[in-house]
Motif scaffolding. Structure first.
Motif, PDB file in Angstrom:
ATOM      1  N   HIS A  56       0.976  -1.167  -0.303  1.00 19.88           N
ATOM      2  CA  HIS A  56       0.221  -0.084   0.074  1.00 19.88           C
ATOM      3  C   HIS A  56       0.693   1.258  -0.102  1.00 19.88           C
ATOM      4  CE1 HIS A  56      -3.191   2.210   2.472  1.00 19.88           C
ATOM      5  NE2 HIS A  56      -3.094   3.104   1.885  1.00 19.88           N
ATOM      6  N   PHE A  57       2.013   1.308   0.810  1.00 20.31           N
ATOM      7  CA  PHE A  57       2.809   2.851   1.331  1.00 20.31           C
ATOM      8  C   PHE A  57       3.532   2.932  -0.261  1.00 20.31           C
ATOM      9  CE2 PHE A  57       2.350   1.960   5.976  1.00 20.31           C
ATOM     10  CZ  PHE A  57       0.784   2.806   5.526  1.00 20.31           C
ATOM     11  N   GLU A  58       3.961   1.765  -0.434  1.00 18.99           N
ATOM     12  CA  GLU A  58       4.901   1.572  -1.764  1.00 18.99           C
ATOM     13  C   GLU A  58       4.497   1.974  -2.933  1.00 18.99           C
ATOM     14  OE1 GLU A  58       7.910   1.787  -4.493  1.00 18.99           O
ATOM     15  OE2 GLU A  58       7.825   1.233  -1.868  1.00 18.99           O
ATOM     16  N   GLN A  59       2.987   1.518  -2.781  1.00 21.32           N
ATOM     17  CA  GLN A  59       2.090   1.886  -3.684  1.00 21.32           C
ATOM     18  C   GLN A  59       1.932   4.048  -4.341  1.00 21.32           C
ATOM     19  OE1 GLN A  59      -1.923   1.514  -3.770  1.00 21.32           O
ATOM     20  NE2 GLN A  59      -1.587   0.447  -5.941  1.00 21.32           N
ATOM     21  N   GLU A  60       1.732   3.908  -2.810  1.00 18.90           N
ATOM     22  CA  GLU A  60       1.981   5.322  -2.591  1.00 18.90           C
ATOM     23  C   GLU A  60       2.432   6.337  -3.018  1.00 18.90           C
ATOM     24  OE1 GLU A  60      -0.843   6.581   0.643  1.00 18.90           O
ATOM     25  OE2 GLU A  60      -2.886   5.409   0.442  1.00 18.90           O
ATOM     26  N   ASN A  61       3.881   5.879  -2.314  1.00 18.37           N
ATOM     27  CA  ASN A  61       4.908   6.406  -2.575  1.00 18.37           C
ATOM     28  C   ASN A  61       5.550   6.921  -4.052  1.00 18.37           C
ATOM     29  OD1 ASN A  61       5.080   6.248   0.066  1.00 18.37           O
ATOM     30  ND2 ASN A  61       7.174   5.037   0.266  1.00 18.37           N
ATOM     31  N   ARG A  62       5.147   5.071  -4.862  1.00 27.69           N
ATOM     32  CA  ARG A  62       5.027   5.520  -6.696  1.00 27.69           C
ATOM     33  C   ARG A  62       4.591   6.283  -6.702  1.00 27.69           C
ATOM     34  NH1 ARG A  62       5.635   0.384  -6.613  1.00 27.69           N
ATOM     35  NH2 ARG A  62       3.314  -0.241  -7.194  1.00 27.69           N
ATOM     36  N   TRP A  63       3.307   6.867  -6.172  1.00 27.23           N
ATOM     37  CA  TRP A  63       2.242   7.525  -6.989  1.00 27.23           C
ATOM     38  C   TRP A  63       3.015   8.731  -7.148  1.00 27.23           C
ATOM     39  CZ3 TRP A  63      -2.870   5.163  -4.500  1.00 27.23           C
ATOM     40  CH2 TRP A  63      -3.140   3.817  -5.330  1.00 27.23           C
ATOM     41  N   MET A  64       3.695   9.449  -5.856  1.00 33.88           N
ATOM     42  CA  MET A  64       3.809  10.477  -5.376  1.00 33.88           C
ATOM     43  C   MET A  64       5.338  10.639  -6.781  1.00 33.88           C
ATOM     44  SD  MET A  64       3.357  10.577  -1.403  1.00 33.88           S
ATOM     45  CE  MET A  64       3.556   9.153  -0.579  1.00 33.88           C
ATOM     46  N   ASP A  65       6.719   9.803  -6.712  1.00 32.15           N
ATOM     47  CA  ASP A  65       7.461  10.525  -7.117  1.00 32.15           C
ATOM     48  C   ASP A  65       7.339  10.739  -8.857  1.00 32.15           C
ATOM     49  OD1 ASP A  65       9.206   9.564  -5.283  1.00 32.15           O
ATOM     50  OD2 ASP A  65       9.727   7.072  -5.442  1.00 32.15           O
ATOM     51  N   VAL A  66       6.214   9.413  -9.236  1.00 26.21           N
ATOM     52  CA  VAL A  66       5.420   9.510 -10.535  1.00 26.21           C
ATOM     53  C   VAL A  66       4.819  11.108 -10.907  1.00 26.21           C
ATOM     54  CG1 VAL A  66       3.684   8.578 -12.693  1.00 26.21           C
ATOM     55  CG2 VAL A  66       5.898   6.869 -11.295  1.00 26.21           C
ATOM     56  N   ASP A 117      -7.903  11.889   5.228  1.00 25.02           N
ATOM     57  CA  ASP A 117      -8.373  13.090   5.560  1.00 25.02           C
ATOM     58  C   ASP A 117      -7.209  14.745   4.687  1.00 25.02           C
ATOM     59  OD1 ASP A 117     -11.445  12.345   5.482  1.00 25.02           O
ATOM     60  OD2 ASP A 117     -10.403  13.331   7.473  1.00 25.02           O
ATOM     61  N   TYR A 118      -6.260  14.303   5.226  1.00 28.04           N
ATOM     62  CA  TYR A 118      -4.989  14.917   4.900  1.00 28.04           C
ATOM     63  C   TYR A 118      -4.314  14.640   3.968  1.00 28.04           C
ATOM     64  CZ  TYR A 118      -7.325  17.263   8.975  1.00 28.04           C
ATOM     65  OH  TYR A 118      -8.866  17.865   9.604  1.00 28.04           O
ATOM     66  N   MET A 119      -3.238  13.670   3.990  1.00 27.45           N
ATOM     67  CA  MET A 119      -2.172  13.098   3.175  1.00 27.45           C
ATOM     68  C   MET A 119      -2.792  12.803   2.309  1.00 27.45           C
ATOM     69  SD  MET A 119       0.734  12.571   5.590  1.00 27.45           S
ATOM     70  CE  MET A 119       1.907  13.874   6.554  1.00 27.45           C
ATOM     71  N   ASP A 120      -3.324  11.440   2.326  1.00 28.95           N
ATOM     72  CA  ASP A 120      -4.044  11.239   1.153  1.00 28.95           C
ATOM     73  C   ASP A 120      -4.948  11.734  -0.293  1.00 28.95           C
ATOM     74  OD1 ASP A 120      -2.527   8.566   1.527  1.00 28.95           O
ATOM     75  OD2 ASP A 120      -4.145   7.902   2.370  1.00 28.95           O
ATOM     76  N   SER A 121      -5.789  12.717   1.058  1.00 22.41           N
ATOM     77  CA  SER A 121      -6.759  13.604   0.043  1.00 22.41           C
ATOM     78  C   SER A 121      -6.002  14.167  -0.972  1.00 22.41           C
ATOM     79  CB  SER A 121      -7.585  13.947   0.842  1.00 22.41           C
ATOM     80  OG  SER A 121      -6.751  14.574   1.394  1.00 22.41           O
ATOM     81  N   ALA A 122      -5.025  14.296  -0.157  1.00 18.33           N
ATOM     82  CA  ALA A 122      -4.274  16.077  -1.314  1.00 18.33           C
ATOM     83  C   ALA A 122      -3.941  15.344  -2.645  1.00 18.33           C
ATOM     84  CB  ALA A 122      -2.708  16.156  -0.601  1.00 18.33           C
ATOM     85  N   LEU A 123      -3.084  14.037  -2.240  1.00 19.21           N
ATOM     86  CA  LEU A 123      -1.947  12.944  -2.823  1.00 19.21           C
ATOM     87  C   LEU A 123      -3.567  12.641  -4.519  1.00 19.21           C
ATOM     88  CD1 LEU A 123      -0.759  11.803  -4.291  1.00 19.21           C
ATOM     89  CD2 LEU A 123      -0.275   9.619  -2.812  1.00 19.21           C
ATOM     90  N   ALA A 124      -4.548  12.166  -3.772  1.00 16.66           N
ATOM     91  CA  ALA A 124      -5.759  11.404  -4.775  1.00 16.66           C
ATOM     92  C   ALA A 124      -5.975  13.280  -5.285  1.00 16.66           C
ATOM     93  CB  ALA A 124      -6.786  11.100  -3.975  1.00 16.66           C
ATOM     94  N   LEU A 125      -6.230  14.921  -5.192  1.00 12.08           N
ATOM     95  CA  LEU A 125      -6.361  15.383  -5.639  1.00 12.08           C
ATOM     96  C   LEU A 125      -5.275  15.658  -6.713  1.00 12.08           C
ATOM     97  CD1 LEU A 125      -8.349  17.653  -6.389  1.00 12.08           C
ATOM     98  CD2 LEU A 125      -7.397  19.263  -4.513  1.00 12.08           C
ATOM     99  N   TRP A 126      -4.317  15.570  -5.714  1.00  6.20           N
ATOM    100  CA  TRP A 126      -3.039  16.020  -7.182  1.00  6.20           C
ATOM    101  C   TRP A 126      -2.907  15.045  -7.970  1.00  6.20           C
ATOM    102  CZ3 TRP A 126       0.717  19.766  -7.399  1.00  6.20           C
ATOM    103  CH2 TRP A 126       1.265  20.213  -8.101  1.00  6.20           C
ATOM    104  N   MET A 127      -3.271  14.016  -8.207  1.00  2.34           N
ATOM    105  CA  MET A 127      -3.713  13.010  -9.152  1.00  2.34           C
ATOM    106  C   MET A 127      -4.640  13.006 -10.241  1.00  2.34           C
ATOM    107  SD  MET A 127      -1.878   9.285  -7.357  1.00  2.34           S
ATOM    108  CE  MET A 127      -3.180   8.969  -6.563  1.00  2.34           C
ATOM    109  N   VAL A 128      -5.803  13.153  -9.764  1.00  5.73           N
ATOM    110  CA  VAL A 128      -6.909  13.945 -11.304  1.00  5.73           C
ATOM    111  C   VAL A 128      -5.891  15.203 -11.566  1.00  5.73           C
ATOM    112  CG1 VAL A 128      -9.053  13.876 -10.493  1.00  5.73           C
ATOM    113  CG2 VAL A 128      -8.197  11.897  -9.164  1.00  5.73           C
ATOM    114  N   LYS A 129      -6.086  15.669 -10.699  1.00  2.12           N
ATOM    115  CA  LYS A 129      -6.023  16.835 -11.710  1.00  2.12           C
ATOM    116  C   LYS A 129      -4.602  17.319 -11.996  1.00  2.12           C
ATOM    117  CE  LYS A 129      -7.238  20.425  -8.485  1.00  2.12           C
ATOM    118  NZ  LYS A 129      -7.065  22.026  -7.586  1.00  2.12           N
ATOM    119  N   ARG A 130      -4.020  16.242 -12.008  1.00  4.75           N
ATOM    120  CA  ARG A 130      -3.003  16.168 -13.424  1.00  4.75           C
ATOM    121  C   ARG A 130      -3.284  15.502 -14.757  1.00  4.75           C
ATOM    122  NH1 ARG A 130       2.881  17.411 -12.349  1.00  4.75           N
ATOM    123  NH2 ARG A 130       3.206  15.417 -13.944  1.00  4.75           N
TER     124      ARG A 130
END
Length: 147
Positions: A56-66, A117-130
């Motif tokens: 789970h965390f590796e997947q999210e870390n990869r999304w953040m990197d990419v 609510d804070y960290m993952d929602s910001a990542l989800a928003l970032w990825m969907v906007k991109r």
């Protein structure tokens, strides 16, 4: 075994990024198992949670990197701290300290909503906007009302 309240999925955890939402459903289910399984199944439940958390965390870390996520470092640090706690609890359980697993599960149950609510929602928003040029659309069911 001491009785512990479980951890049920709630649509308030939905973030609008399906892959993340699916992983979060699994996270909640595995924490629920840590809270509710009999002591004899606790080691297997903890191992299942540990394997999930690493993936789970590796997947999210990869999304953040990419995706060049700006708040990557503090998010990755939080993941690393959770994994370190899980590994420590695995060792303590191997030494026969069963209740520490329940304590970890309660801590994860308390930690997850804020992290989502804070960290993952910001990542989800970032990825969907991109990827789609806008914010995620989230449909949440109303929680069952008590009579």
């Amino acid at each position: 075994m001491t009785e512990h309240a479980g951890f049920d999925w709630d649509d308030r955890y939905l973030l609008g990024y399906n892959a993340m939402d699916d992983t979060h459903r699994e996270f909640v289910s595995l924490v629920d198992a840590l809270l509710t399984v009999e002591d004899a199944q606790l080691a297997a439940a903890l191992d299942a949670f540990a394997a999930h958390a690493e993936a789970h965390f590796e997947q999210e870390n990869r999304w953040m990197d990419v995706n060049g996520f700006p708040a990557r470092d503090c998010h990755v640090d939080e993941h690393a701290k959770v994994l370190a706690s899980v590994r420590e609890v695995q060792q303590l359980l191997a030494e026969g300290k069963v209740e520490v697993v329940r304590e970890l599960a309660v801590a994860l149950k308390d930690w997850f909503p804020g992290h989502a609510d804070y960290m993952d929602s910001a990542l989800a928003l970032w990825m969907v906007k991109r990827s789609h040029g806008g914010a995620p659309l989230v449909f949440r069911r109303e929680s069952a009302k008590s009579s």
